[in-house]
Design a protein around this motif. Structure first.
Motif, PDB file in Angstrom:
ATOM      1  N   VAL A 151       0.839  -1.191   0.000  1.00  0.00           N
ATOM      2  CA  VAL A 151       0.000   0.000   0.000  1.00  0.00           C
ATOM      3  C   VAL A 151       0.872   1.237   0.000  1.00  0.00           C
ATOM      4  O   VAL A 151       1.971   1.224   0.553  1.00  0.00           O
ATOM      5  CB  VAL A 151      -0.961  -0.001   1.215  1.00  0.00           C
ATOM      6  N   GLN A 152       0.375   2.281  -0.652  1.00  0.00           N
ATOM      7  CA  GLN A 152       1.079   3.556  -0.721  1.00  0.00           C
ATOM      8  C   GLN A 152       0.120   4.669  -0.333  1.00  0.00           C
ATOM      9  O   GLN A 152      -1.013   4.720  -0.813  1.00  0.00           O
ATOM     10  CB  GLN A 152       1.610   3.795  -2.133  1.00  0.00           C
ATOM     11  N   PHE A 153       0.586   5.544   0.561  1.00  0.00           N
ATOM     12  CA  PHE A 153      -0.188   6.701   1.012  1.00  0.00           C
ATOM     13  C   PHE A 153       0.451   7.996   0.512  1.00  0.00           C
ATOM     14  O   PHE A 153       1.662   8.132   0.469  1.00  0.00           O
ATOM     15  CB  PHE A 153      -0.213   6.784   2.546  1.00  0.00           C
ATOM     16  N   GLN A 154      -0.391   8.940   0.165  1.00  0.00           N
ATOM     17  CA  GLN A 154       0.024  10.318  -0.034  1.00  0.00           C
ATOM     18  C   GLN A 154      -0.738  11.111   1.030  1.00  0.00           C
ATOM     19  O   GLN A 154      -1.975  11.229   0.961  1.00  0.00           O
ATOM     20  CB  GLN A 154      -0.332  10.812  -1.434  1.00  0.00           C
ATOM     21  N   ASP A 155       0.019  11.627   2.007  1.00  0.00           N
ATOM     22  CA  ASP A 155      -0.613  12.196   3.205  1.00  0.00           C
ATOM     23  C   ASP A 155      -1.517  11.124   3.824  1.00  0.00           C
ATOM     24  O   ASP A 155      -1.059  10.023   4.055  1.00  0.00           O
ATOM     25  CB  ASP A 155      -1.346  13.475   2.856  1.00  0.00           C
ATOM     26  N   GLU A 156      -2.785  11.401   4.049  1.00  0.00           N
ATOM     27  CA  GLU A 156      -3.641  10.391   4.680  1.00  0.00           C
ATOM     28  C   GLU A 156      -4.415   9.546   3.673  1.00  0.00           C
ATOM     29  O   GLU A 156      -5.159   8.640   4.064  1.00  0.00           O
ATOM     30  CB  GLU A 156      -4.617  11.073   5.641  1.00  0.00           C
ATOM     31  N   SER A 157      -4.235   9.815   2.385  1.00  0.00           N
ATOM     32  CA  SER A 157      -5.007   9.123   1.351  1.00  0.00           C
ATOM     33  C   SER A 157      -4.242   7.950   0.750  1.00  0.00           C
ATOM     34  O   SER A 157      -3.035   8.045   0.513  1.00  0.00           O
ATOM     35  CB  SER A 157      -5.359  10.103   0.228  1.00  0.00           C
ATOM     36  N   VAL A 158      -4.988   6.882   0.466  1.00  0.00           N
ATOM     37  CA  VAL A 158      -4.399   5.719  -0.204  1.00  0.00           C
ATOM     38  C   VAL A 158      -4.252   6.022  -1.697  1.00  0.00           C
ATOM     39  O   VAL A 158      -5.219   6.382  -2.359  1.00  0.00           O
ATOM     40  CB  VAL A 158      -5.275   4.471  -0.011  1.00  0.00           C
ATOM     41  N   VAL A 159      -3.027   5.877  -2.206  1.00  0.00           N
ATOM     42  CA  VAL A 159      -2.752   6.101  -3.624  1.00  0.00           C
ATOM     43  C   VAL A 159      -2.824   4.792  -4.399  1.00  0.00           C
ATOM     44  O   VAL A 159      -3.333   4.747  -5.518  1.00  0.00           O
ATOM     45  CB  VAL A 159      -1.372   6.755  -3.810  1.00  0.00           C
ATOM     46  N   ASP A 160      -2.320   3.740  -3.778  1.00  0.00           N
ATOM     47  CA  ASP A 160      -2.281   2.433  -4.441  1.00  0.00           C
ATOM     48  C   ASP A 160      -2.367   1.343  -3.395  1.00  0.00           C
ATOM     49  O   ASP A 160      -1.510   1.268  -2.522  1.00  0.00           O
ATOM     50  CB  ASP A 160      -0.990   2.303  -5.258  1.00  0.00           C
ATOM     51  N   ASP A 161      -3.372   0.538  -3.452  1.00  0.00           N
ATOM     52  CA  ASP A 161      -3.479  -0.644  -2.577  1.00  0.00           C
ATOM     53  C   ASP A 161      -3.893  -1.854  -3.388  1.00  0.00           C
ATOM     54  O   ASP A 161      -4.528  -2.781  -2.872  1.00  0.00           O
ATOM     55  CB  ASP A 161      -4.426  -0.405  -1.409  1.00  0.00           C
ATOM     56  N   SER A 162      -3.526  -1.861  -4.662  1.00  0.00           N
ATOM     57  CA  SER A 162      -3.957  -2.925  -5.559  1.00  0.00           C
ATOM     58  C   SER A 162      -3.384  -4.290  -5.185  1.00  0.00           C
ATOM     59  O   SER A 162      -3.944  -5.321  -5.537  1.00  0.00           O
ATOM     60  CB  SER A 162      -3.576  -2.584  -7.003  1.00  0.00           C
ATOM     61  N   GLN A 163      -2.251  -4.323  -4.485  1.00  0.00           N
ATOM     62  CA  GLN A 163      -1.639  -5.591  -4.101  1.00  0.00           C
ATOM     63  C   GLN A 163      -1.921  -5.954  -2.640  1.00  0.00           C
ATOM     64  O   GLN A 163      -1.366  -6.933  -2.143  1.00  0.00           O
ATOM     65  CB  GLN A 163      -0.123  -5.521  -4.330  1.00  0.00           C
ATOM     66  N   LEU A 164      -2.744  -5.203  -1.978  1.00  0.00           N
ATOM     67  CA  LEU A 164      -3.057  -5.474  -0.570  1.00  0.00           C
ATOM     68  C   LEU A 164      -4.195  -6.493  -0.480  1.00  0.00           C
ATOM     69  O   LEU A 164      -5.278  -6.260  -1.030  1.00  0.00           O
ATOM     70  CB  LEU A 164      -3.480  -4.176   0.127  1.00  0.00           C
ATOM     71  N   PRO A 165      -3.964  -7.628   0.188  1.00  0.00           N
ATOM     72  CA  PRO A 165      -5.046  -8.628   0.359  1.00  0.00           C
ATOM     73  C   PRO A 165      -6.094  -8.092   1.332  1.00  0.00           C
ATOM     74  O   PRO A 165      -6.017  -8.290   2.534  1.00  0.00           O
ATOM     75  CB  PRO A 165      -4.297  -9.848   0.925  1.00  0.00           C
ATOM     76  N   LYS A 166      -7.084  -7.464   0.798  1.00  0.00           N
ATOM     77  CA  LYS A 166      -7.986  -6.668   1.625  1.00  0.00           C
ATOM     78  C   LYS A 166      -8.920  -7.509   2.507  1.00  0.00           C
ATOM     79  O   LYS A 166      -9.555  -6.960   3.424  1.00  0.00           O
ATOM     80  CB  LYS A 166      -8.815  -5.727   0.745  1.00  0.00           C
ATOM     81  N   ASP A 167      -8.973  -8.818   2.235  1.00  0.00           N
ATOM     82  CA  ASP A 167      -9.812  -9.642   3.097  1.00  0.00           C
ATOM     83  C   ASP A 167      -9.193  -9.795   4.479  1.00  0.00           C
ATOM     84  O   ASP A 167      -9.904 -10.065   5.459  1.00  0.00           O
ATOM     85  CB  ASP A 167     -10.030 -11.013   2.460  1.00  0.00           C
ATOM     86  N   ARG A 168      -7.867  -9.609   4.581  1.00  0.00           N
ATOM     87  CA  ARG A 168      -7.236  -9.801   5.882  1.00  0.00           C
ATOM     88  C   ARG A 168      -6.298  -8.651   6.282  1.00  0.00           C
ATOM     89  O   ARG A 168      -5.932  -8.524   7.438  1.00  0.00           O
ATOM     90  CB  ARG A 168      -6.441 -11.101   5.885  1.00  0.00           C
TER      91      ARG A 168
END
Lengths: 114, 112
Positions: free
Chosen positions: A47-64
């Motif tokens: 995951v990548q943040f710019q300030d408090e916003s998520v810029v990229d979370d495409s590889q984050l297993p969001k179920d866990r």
């Protein structure tokens, strides 16, 4: 010299338990990255943040996995429930700008799931 | 998706030797390329950052070159020392995304 701080440095947990990692980037760095590095491989962006916003979370297993950076400064990465395959080094990095300046890495958190 | 390959996976050289580490990438539309050093169980330390418009960067005994058109970068280490023993990783940032794509690294051992 300013550094990226991470804690804990080591974490052992049993599968199905919840774990959390903390990162404090270099002061003033707007961009924060969480990477996972499996032994013998290169880091992979979660995951990548710019300030408090998520810029990229495409590889984050969001179920866990979940990540937050509520005030745009420090960040927490959580895994719930942990699985055996989550055993890895979790690295945090920060950089001053979004558009590709040098990334500065913390020492990492070594996670072992039993 | 950008793929980054590093050859060799491991390298062992006697102290004082000059050496070259290789990094290749599949998508030449890159924004920049960065070389890192990683000691066992530690985080990454940035060595050199090459912007896409540059051909090389130098820092002390290290020289990194970039050939975007052929999708290659090399890291040259002059007069190697035992303290250079570590894993060296290259990472590429593409123009179309925000993330760095890392290679799997070259593990270097410099023998005293």
């Amino acid at each position: 010299e300013a550094e990226v701080a991470q804690s804990p440095r080591y974490k052992i947990t049993e599968k199905s338990q919840a774990v959390a990692f903390w990162c404090d980037p270099i002061s003033g760095h707007a961009t924060l990255y969480w990477y996972r590095q499996i032994l013998g491989q290169g880091p992979e962006l979660l995951v990548q943040f710019q300030d408090e916003s998520v810029v990229d979370d495409s590889q984050l297993p969001k179920d866990r996995f979940s990540a937050e950076r509520l005030k745009g400064v420090d960040s927490t990465l959580k895994i719930q429930p942990a699985e055996l395959g989550d055993s890895a080094m979790y690295l945090c990095a920060s950089s001053p700008l979004l558009a590709g300046e040098t990334q500065y890495f913390g020492p990492g958190t070594r996670l072992l799931v039993l | 998706k950008q793929e980054v390959t590093q050859i060799p996976a491991a390298l062992s050289v006697p102290e004082g030797e000059n050496l070259v580490l290789n990094c290749s990438f599949t998508d030449s539309a890159i924004y920049n390329l960065q070389w890192f050093r990683q000691d066992p169980g530690k985080g990454l330390t940035s060595l050199l950052l090459i912007q896409s418009s540059q051909r090389e960067q130098t820092s002390g005994r290290l020289n990194a070159s970039l050939d975007k058109s052929s999708g290659r970068s090399t890291l040259y280490i002059a007069a190697s020392q035992p303290g250079d023993s570590a894993t060296y990783l290259c990472a590429v940032r593409t123009n179309t995304g925000n993330q760095f794509y890392f290679g799997t690294g070259t593990s270097l051992t410099v023998i005293p």
